[in-house]
Design a protein around this motif. Structure first.
Motif, PDB file in Angstrom:
ATOM      1  N   ILE A   1     -25.089  -6.084 -32.860  1.00 31.92           N
ATOM      2  CA  ILE A   1     -26.257  -5.842 -33.711  1.00 31.92           C
ATOM      3  C   ILE A   1     -26.667  -7.174 -34.325  1.00 31.92           C
ATOM      4  CG2 ILE A   1     -27.139  -4.688 -35.770  1.00 31.92           C
ATOM      5  CD1 ILE A   1     -25.108  -2.479 -35.303  1.00 31.92           C
ATOM      6  N   VAL A   2     -27.950  -7.516 -34.231  1.00 32.97           N
ATOM      7  CA  VAL A   2     -28.449  -8.740 -34.853  1.00 32.97           C
ATOM      8  C   VAL A   2     -29.307  -8.341 -36.057  1.00 32.97           C
ATOM      9  CG1 VAL A   2     -30.446  -8.825 -33.282  1.00 32.97           C
ATOM     10  CG2 VAL A   2     -29.704 -10.897 -34.504  1.00 32.97           C
TER      11      VAL A   2
ATOM     12  N   MET B   1     -33.652  -6.178 -41.221  1.00 32.97           N
ATOM     13  CA  MET B   1     -33.822  -5.330 -40.040  1.00 32.97           C
ATOM     14  C   MET B   1     -32.640  -5.515 -39.097  1.00 32.97           C
ATOM     15  SD  MET B   1     -37.897  -5.795 -39.264  1.00 32.97           S
ATOM     16  CE  MET B   1     -37.764  -7.584 -39.152  1.00 32.97           C
ATOM     17  N   GLN B   2     -32.377  -4.488 -38.294  1.00 33.38           N
ATOM     18  CA  GLN B   2     -31.286  -4.523 -37.319  1.00 33.38           C
ATOM     19  C   GLN B   2     -31.819  -4.184 -35.931  1.00 33.38           C
ATOM     20  OE1 GLN B   2     -28.288  -1.780 -38.639  1.00 33.38           O
ATOM     21  NE2 GLN B   2     -27.354  -3.266 -40.023  1.00 33.38           N
ATOM     22  N   PHE B   3     -31.318  -4.921 -34.949  1.00 36.03           N
ATOM     23  CA  PHE B   3     -31.676  -4.671 -33.558  1.00 36.03           C
ATOM     24  C   PHE B   3     -30.379  -4.522 -32.766  1.00 36.03           C
ATOM     25  CE2 PHE B   3     -35.114  -6.893 -35.528  1.00 36.03           C
ATOM     26  CZ  PHE B   3     -36.253  -6.281 -35.033  1.00 36.03           C
TER      27      PHE B   3
ATOM     28  N   ALA C   1     -30.175 -10.178 -29.051  1.00 34.54           N
ATOM     29  CA  ALA C   1     -31.223 -11.165 -29.317  1.00 34.54           C
ATOM     30  C   ALA C   1     -32.467 -10.870 -28.484  1.00 34.54           C
ATOM     31  CB  ALA C   1     -30.701 -12.567 -29.014  1.00 34.54           C
ATOM     32  N   VAL C   2     -32.278 -10.427 -27.248  1.00 30.10           N
ATOM     33  CA  VAL C   2     -33.406 -10.074 -26.389  1.00 30.10           C
ATOM     34  C   VAL C   2     -34.188  -8.911 -26.988  1.00 30.10           C
ATOM     35  CG1 VAL C   2     -34.022  -9.091 -24.145  1.00 30.10           C
ATOM     36  CG2 VAL C   2     -32.399 -10.976 -24.267  1.00 30.10           C
TER      37      VAL C   2
ATOM     38  N   THR D   1     -36.182  -1.966 -26.616  1.00 24.92           N
ATOM     39  CA  THR D   1     -35.704  -0.887 -27.487  1.00 24.92           C
ATOM     40  C   THR D   1     -35.444  -1.446 -28.866  1.00 24.92           C
ATOM     41  OG1 THR D   1     -34.678   0.201 -25.617  1.00 24.92           O
ATOM     42  CG2 THR D   1     -33.959   0.882 -27.793  1.00 24.92           C
ATOM     43  N   TYR D   2     -36.156  -0.954 -29.827  1.00 23.81           N
ATOM     44  CA  TYR D   2     -35.980  -1.432 -31.188  1.00 23.81           C
ATOM     45  C   TYR D   2     -34.978  -0.544 -31.876  1.00 23.81           C
ATOM     46  CZ  TYR D   2     -37.163  -2.577 -36.008  1.00 23.81           C
ATOM     47  OH  TYR D   2     -37.106  -2.949 -37.317  1.00 23.81           O
ATOM     48  N   GLY D   3     -33.884  -1.137 -32.398  1.00 25.37           N
ATOM     49  CA  GLY D   3     -32.770  -0.334 -32.875  1.00 25.37           C
ATOM     50  C   GLY D   3     -32.717  -0.088 -34.358  1.00 25.37           C
TER      51      GLY D   3
END
Length: 358
Positions: free
Chosen positions: A288-289, A294-296, A312-313, A325-327
């Motif tokens: 998770i970044v 915000m988290q992706f 990161a992508v 896909t936005y997480g």
């Protein structure tokens, strides 16, 4: 030649000593190979006793050649070794350029320097079985044999179904296996039939299992021999097709998505992104970044580096409006194609306000 089996190395040393004894050079053989003659004599005595007991019980024929017809099959040798040494099991966690090993009782362990497996940079098996370990500053595994998932499933401990379809558990859930549901059912049925056949043989030593269990034994032999073990479960695994060039534009021309994301955020006046990576029970990693609250979430990958790169992508996909896909929960949707402009716009506004104050 059978590789990565300490226990077969011991057998080879014993057989070499026996050959040397026949020509009267047993002591010289031990001196040359740093072996103990007394230990080999003790092994020889125990081997004779064990052979006598098996023959007396009717489990082994008087002619030893009939019991060694498949001794050349290294997968079956590993399977028998697993059946004898379980639950002495070591799980191998493979990383991109290294590996680590753990046991249920000791946690992190290492291989003894004299082990044949200690000479290998990568062991292409997800498990090792062992019979002896010692503790100095850390716990060392003295002897080990690499085994596949198929061998452990069929010749290890009792199996039970997990909470989800295709999940099998062993040792009260300490060992977990994930596969297609129909494949999991196949393993359960095969193991059940194999145990029934062994019980019949023990109750009736005169039973010819090669005749009465011919098809079952051939199926088991084919399964354990056909496991193309590469350090993870391979049966039923979907072969991932290479992504089209248009799916991941951030990796073209040797670009690093993590570096690109950090550069964009730093230019926008934000702190570098933070990565949280979790090691999953399936020997995979998920990352998770986080930045600007915000988290992706990236996809599960074979290594920590790949997991962080995928996260990161996902973040770059949202920033630039490229499909992904936005997480983060409740965050902006991918329809907002000006997210990067908004970030950069905040930076411009801050600069303008600074100029007015001056």
């Amino acid at each position: 030649m059978i590789k990565r089996i300490d226990h077969m190395a011991l057998v080879r040393a014993y057989e070499g000593w026996k050959d040397a004894e026949r020509i009267g050079s047993g002591y010289e053989y031990c001196w040359r190979n740093f072996l103990s003659s007394q230990t080999l004599q003790a092994i020889h005595s125990l081997r004779k006793q064990f052979s006598f007991l098996l023959k007396e019980a009717g489990l082994v024929d008087a002619d030893p050649s009939t019991s060694n017809q498949l001794s050349h099959n290294q997968s079956l040798v590993r399977a028998i070794t697993c059946a004898g040494l379980f639950p002495g099991i070591v799980s191998i966690v493979h990383r991109e350029r290294s590996m680590s090993m753990k046991t249920m009782d000791d946690g992190q362990v290492m291989l003894y320097t004299n082990s044949v497996n200690a000479q290998e940079q990568q062991i292409p098996y997800p498990w090792l079985v062992f019979s002896e370990k010692v503790k100095v500053n850390t716990v060392y595994i003295r002897d080990s044999t690499g085994i596949s998932d198929s061998i452990l499933l069929l010749f290890g401990g009792a199996l039970s179904c997990g909470r989800i379809d295709g999940q099998l558990k062993m040792l009260e859930g300490y060992l977990e296996f994930f596969m297609q549901p129909d494949l999991a059912e196949t393993y359960l049925k095969l193991k059940e039939e194999l145990e029934k056949l062994i019980q019949k043989k023990l109750q009736n030593p005169g039973l010819d299992i090669h005749r009465d269990g011919q098809h079952l034994l051939l199926a088991v032999q084919e399964l354990v021999s056909g496991d193309r073990c590469d350090g993870r479960f391979v049966f039923g695994r979907e072969i991932k097709k290479p992504k089209p060039d248009g799916e991941d534009p951030y990796s073209k021309d040797g670009k690093n998505p993590k570096s690109l994301l950090q550069t964009l955020l730093m230019r926008a006046g934000y702190t570098p992104p933070k990565y949280k990576t979790k090691h999953l029970k399936t020997n995979e990693f998920k990352s998770i970044v986080e930045f600007k609250g915000m988290q992706f979430i990236g996809k599960s990958c074979k290594s920590k580096q790949l997991a962080e790169r995928d996260a990161a992508v996902e973040a770059l996909s949202w920033l630039t409006g490229v499909s992904g896909t936005y997480g983060s929960e409740g965050g902006p949707s991918l329809e907002d194609n000006n997210n990067l402009a908004l970030l950069l716009g905040n930076k411009v506004k801050k600069k303008r306000r600074g100029r007015r104050r001056s």
